[in-house]
Every structure is written in structure tokens, then in C-alpha cells.
Design a protein around this motif. Structure first.
Motif, PDB file in Angstrom:
ATOM      1  N   PRO A   1      -1.740  15.813  -0.182  1.00 57.65           N
ATOM      2  CA  PRO A   1      -1.637  14.480   0.435  1.00 57.65           C
ATOM      3  C   PRO A   1      -1.782  13.383  -0.602  1.00 57.65           C
ATOM      4  CG  PRO A   1      -3.820  15.381   0.791  1.00 57.65           C
ATOM      5  CD  PRO A   1      -3.043  16.442   0.083  1.00 57.65           C
ATOM      6  N   ARG A   2      -1.532  12.153  -0.171  1.00 56.48           N
ATOM      7  CA  ARG A   2      -1.667  10.973  -1.030  1.00 56.48           C
ATOM      8  C   ARG A   2      -2.108   9.811  -0.149  1.00 56.48           C
ATOM      9  NH1 ARG A   2       3.444  12.669  -0.315  1.00 56.48           N
ATOM     10  NH2 ARG A   2       5.003  11.333   0.657  1.00 56.48           N
ATOM     11  N   ALA A   3      -2.595   8.771  -0.767  1.00 52.57           N
ATOM     12  CA  ALA A   3      -3.005   7.608   0.012  1.00 52.57           C
ATOM     13  C   ALA A   3      -1.774   6.981   0.668  1.00 52.57           C
ATOM     14  CB  ALA A   3      -3.678   6.585  -0.900  1.00 52.57           C
ATOM     15  N   PRO A   4      -1.883   6.514   1.910  1.00 59.38           N
ATOM     16  CA  PRO A   4      -0.747   5.795   2.493  1.00 59.38           C
ATOM     17  C   PRO A   4      -0.457   4.540   1.682  1.00 59.38           C
ATOM     18  CG  PRO A   4      -2.709   5.527   3.858  1.00 59.38           C
ATOM     19  CD  PRO A   4      -3.046   6.535   2.805  1.00 59.38           C
ATOM     20  N   ALA A   5       0.807   4.171   1.657  1.00 53.29           N
ATOM     21  CA  ALA A   5       1.213   3.003   0.870  1.00 53.29           C
ATOM     22  C   ALA A   5       2.045   2.074   1.740  1.00 53.29           C
ATOM     23  CB  ALA A   5       2.013   3.450  -0.349  1.00 53.29           C
ATOM     24  N   GLU A   6       1.968   0.787   1.444  1.00 57.06           N
ATOM     25  CA  GLU A   6       2.779  -0.201   2.151  1.00 57.06           C
ATOM     26  C   GLU A   6       3.334  -1.203   1.141  1.00 57.06           C
ATOM     27  OE1 GLU A   6       0.868  -1.897   5.598  1.00 57.06           O
ATOM     28  OE2 GLU A   6       0.275   0.079   6.372  1.00 57.06           O
TER      29      GLU A   6
ATOM     30  N   GLN B   1       6.409   4.242  -9.218  1.00 56.82           N
ATOM     31  CA  GLN B   1       6.733   5.556  -8.661  1.00 56.82           C
ATOM     32  C   GLN B   1       7.730   5.440  -7.492  1.00 56.82           C
ATOM     33  OE1 GLN B   1       3.657   4.461  -9.525  1.00 56.82           O
ATOM     34  NE2 GLN B   1       2.207   6.148  -9.775  1.00 56.82           N
ATOM     35  N   PHE B   2       7.550   4.433  -6.673  1.00 57.51           N
ATOM     36  CA  PHE B   2       8.452   4.276  -5.529  1.00 57.51           C
ATOM     37  C   PHE B   2       9.862   3.888  -5.990  1.00 57.51           C
ATOM     38  CE2 PHE B   2       6.358   4.484  -1.281  1.00 57.51           C
ATOM     39  CZ  PHE B   2       5.160   5.036  -1.708  1.00 57.51           C
TER      40      PHE B   2
ATOM     41  N   ARG C   1       5.418  -5.706  -4.224  1.00 57.09           N
ATOM     42  CA  ARG C   1       4.824  -4.514  -4.823  1.00 57.09           C
ATOM     43  C   ARG C   1       4.528  -3.469  -3.751  1.00 57.09           C
ATOM     44  NH1 ARG C   1       5.753  -4.833  -9.929  1.00 57.09           N
ATOM     45  NH2 ARG C   1       4.044  -3.428 -10.454  1.00 57.09           N
ATOM     46  N   VAL C   2       4.421  -2.215  -4.177  1.00 55.10           N
ATOM     47  CA  VAL C   2       3.966  -1.141  -3.291  1.00 55.10           C
ATOM     48  C   VAL C   2       2.517  -0.833  -3.650  1.00 55.10           C
ATOM     49  CG1 VAL C   2       4.375   1.184  -2.451  1.00 55.10           C
ATOM     50  CG2 VAL C   2       6.289  -0.182  -3.282  1.00 55.10           C
ATOM     51  N   ILE C   3       1.645  -0.937  -2.659  1.00 60.94           N
ATOM     52  CA  ILE C   3       0.218  -0.762  -2.903  1.00 60.94           C
ATOM     53  C   ILE C   3      -0.307   0.348  -2.004  1.00 60.94           C
ATOM     54  CG2 ILE C   3      -2.036  -1.919  -2.901  1.00 60.94           C
ATOM     55  CD1 ILE C   3      -0.113  -3.157  -4.896  1.00 60.94           C
ATOM     56  N   GLY C   4      -1.132   1.231  -2.582  1.00 57.98           N
ATOM     57  CA  GLY C   4      -1.781   2.260  -1.782  1.00 57.98           C
ATOM     58  C   GLY C   4      -2.988   1.691  -1.046  1.00 57.98           C
ATOM     59  N   SER C   5      -3.428   2.435  -0.021  1.00 58.03           N
ATOM     60  CA  SER C   5      -4.610   1.964   0.717  1.00 58.03           C
ATOM     61  C   SER C   5      -5.854   1.964  -0.170  1.00 58.03           C
ATOM     62  CB  SER C   5      -4.846   2.847   1.949  1.00 58.03           C
ATOM     63  OG  SER C   5      -5.075   4.175   1.532  1.00 58.03           O
ATOM     64  N   ASP C   6      -5.762   2.691  -1.302  1.00 60.29           N
ATOM     65  CA  ASP C   6      -6.862   2.665  -2.275  1.00 60.29           C
ATOM     66  C   ASP C   6      -6.678   1.559  -3.308  1.00 60.29           C
ATOM     67  OD1 ASP C   6      -4.660   3.630  -3.584  1.00 60.29           O
ATOM     68  OD2 ASP C   6      -5.561   5.546  -4.165  1.00 60.29           O
ATOM     69  N   ARG C   7      -5.693   0.672  -3.074  1.00 56.03           N
ATOM     70  CA  ARG C   7      -5.363  -0.498  -3.903  1.00 56.03           C
ATOM     71  C   ARG C   7      -4.623  -0.141  -5.189  1.00 56.03           C
ATOM     72  NH1 ARG C   7      -4.710  -3.101  -0.051  1.00 56.03           N
ATOM     73  NH2 ARG C   7      -4.252  -4.880  -1.368  1.00 56.03           N
TER      74      ARG C   7
ATOM     75  N   GLY D   1       2.181  -4.388   5.311  1.00 55.25           N
ATOM     76  CA  GLY D   1       1.390  -4.576   4.088  1.00 55.25           C
ATOM     77  C   GLY D   1      -0.071  -4.871   4.337  1.00 55.25           C
ATOM     78  N   SER D   2      -0.461  -4.917   5.610  1.00 56.61           N
ATOM     79  CA  SER D   2      -1.864  -5.242   5.924  1.00 56.61           C
ATOM     80  C   SER D   2      -2.696  -3.991   6.218  1.00 56.61           C
ATOM     81  CB  SER D   2      -1.920  -6.185   7.136  1.00 56.61           C
ATOM     82  OG  SER D   2      -1.446  -5.521   8.298  1.00 56.61           O
ATOM     83  N   PHE D   3      -2.052  -2.830   6.241  1.00 56.94           N
ATOM     84  CA  PHE D   3      -2.713  -1.560   6.571  1.00 56.94           C
ATOM     85  C   PHE D   3      -3.449  -1.647   7.917  1.00 56.94           C
ATOM     86  CE2 PHE D   3      -2.054  -1.320   2.028  1.00 56.94           C
ATOM     87  CZ  PHE D   3      -1.556  -0.041   1.880  1.00 56.94           C
ATOM     88  N   SER D   4      -2.854  -2.360   8.845  1.00 57.41           N
ATOM     89  CA  SER D   4      -3.458  -2.485  10.175  1.00 57.41           C
ATOM     90  C   SER D   4      -2.565  -1.894  11.263  1.00 57.41           C
ATOM     91  CB  SER D   4      -3.747  -3.957  10.479  1.00 57.41           C
ATOM     92  OG  SER D   4      -2.559  -4.718  10.358  1.00 57.41           O
ATOM     93  N   GLY D   5      -1.543  -1.149  10.836  1.00 60.59           N
ATOM     94  CA  GLY D   5      -0.672  -0.493  11.814  1.00 60.59           C
ATOM     95  C   GLY D   5       0.405  -1.397  12.375  1.00 60.59           C
TER      96      GLY D   5
END
Ligand code: SF4
Length: 164
Positions: free
Chosen positions: A52-57, A84-85, A72-78, A121-125
Motif C-alpha cells: 500500500p501507499r499513502a492516498p494522494a490528492e 512520480q505521478f 502538485r500531488v501531495i500524499g496524506s503524509d504531506r 485536495g482537502s483529504f476530506s472525501g
């Protein structure tokens, strides 16, 4: 029979960020896998991202803006995953060019594969209208991109082109 690039998570491959696939149940999707030449690809895994990997938005725009260098593409871990994308999108385009692929069916809502909607991009669904990086890269190069929900449109196109 057309050669069609398909997101591998739609084909039962557990390649999503959380190690799952995406189930699709539709007659048009069955038509796709039963009658067309399928070329599977997960651009993110091809670019070296793990499962697995951190979700990204995508933050600050959509795939088009990522390719233009203004989002930019940012992972939920920032972690910044933009490079890579973009590599995944470039690998998808190379595959299409090498194999003369003119159609793609890609997974909706993904920051790579989405073709109508992506997360905001807000990681809030929350989703917004927008295109992922792979879909943007392929469309700018003339590949016709459909989501798994719009395979019927692709089917119409393939069947019309066969009849003329
Ligand atoms: S990058 Fe595309 S193929 Fe890979 S898991 Fe995400 S949606 Fe599926």
C-alpha cells in the motif's frame, strides 16, 4: 477489435493505495473485457510507488495544472509525489504510442486516472469536477479517455467505426 488501455485496478488487480481493486459490474464493461484487446496498466505502480501507499490528492488544480507545473500531488503524509505521478502519466503515454493505442478506460476519481472527477485536495472525501494526470496526458495527445462508468460511449464508437 480495438486495443484499449485499462486501469489495472478495474481488472481485479489489487494495486490501489490501500491494496484493493475497483469492482465494476456492467454489461458494457463485460463487453470491453470479453471482446476487445485489453492492455492493463497501473501508472502509479509503474512509476515505482508501493502497495500500500499513502492516498494522494491533487492540490491547487487538476491534472492539467500538474502537467503545467502550477499544481502538485501531495500524499496524506504531506509527501510531494508530483514527480512520480507525472512519470506514471508519461509511461502511460509511451505505452499508448508504442502499441498504437487510441482508447483508454480509466478509473474515475483517481488523481492519476480520473477523467471527470477527482478529490479536491482537502483529504476530506470531497470530489470536484476535474481530470487526473494520466487522463490529461493521454487526452492532450489524442487518446480518447473514458471512465469505467462511460464504457457505453466507447462501445458505440468502436461499433460505429467497425460498421463504416
Ligand atoms: S493509478 Fe489508476 S490503475 Fe493504479 S490504482 Fe490508481 S486508479 Fe487504479
Amino acid at each position: 477489435m480495438a486495443k484499449i488501455l485499462v486501469s489495472s485496478c478495474l481488472l481485479g488487480c489489487a494495486v490501489r493505495y490501500n491494496g484493493s481493486d475497483v469492482e465494476v459490474n456492467s454489461q458494457d464493461f463485460n463487453w470491453l473485457v470479453d471482446t476487445q484487446e485489453i492492455v492493463p496498466l497501473c501508472p502509479e505502480v509503474s512509476a515505482g510507488l508501493p502497495i500500500p501507499r499513502a492516498p494522494a490528492e491533487i492540490c491547487g488544480g487538476s491534472g492539467t495544472e500538474v502537467l503545467a507545473g502550477t499544481a502538485r500531488v501531495i500524499g496524506s503524509d504531506r509527501e510531494d509525489l508530483t514527480d512520480q505521478f507525472i512519470l506514471g502519466a508519461d509511461l502511460a503515454l509511451r505505452l499508448c504510442r508504442d502499441q498504437d493505442i487510441k482508447f483508454a478506460v480509466l478509473t474515475e476519481n483517481s488523481p492519476s486516472c480520473g477523467s471527470n472527477f477527482i478529490y479536491d485536495g482537502s483529504f476530506s472525501g470531497v470530489k470536484k469536477k476535474g481530470i487526473g494526470i494520466v487522463a490529461a496526458r493521454l487526452r492532450e495527445s489524442g487518446v480518447l479517455v473514458f471512465s469505467q462508468h462511460r464504457v457505453g460511449r466507447l462501445r458505440d464508437l468502436v461499433e460505429i467505426s467497425r460498421s463504416i
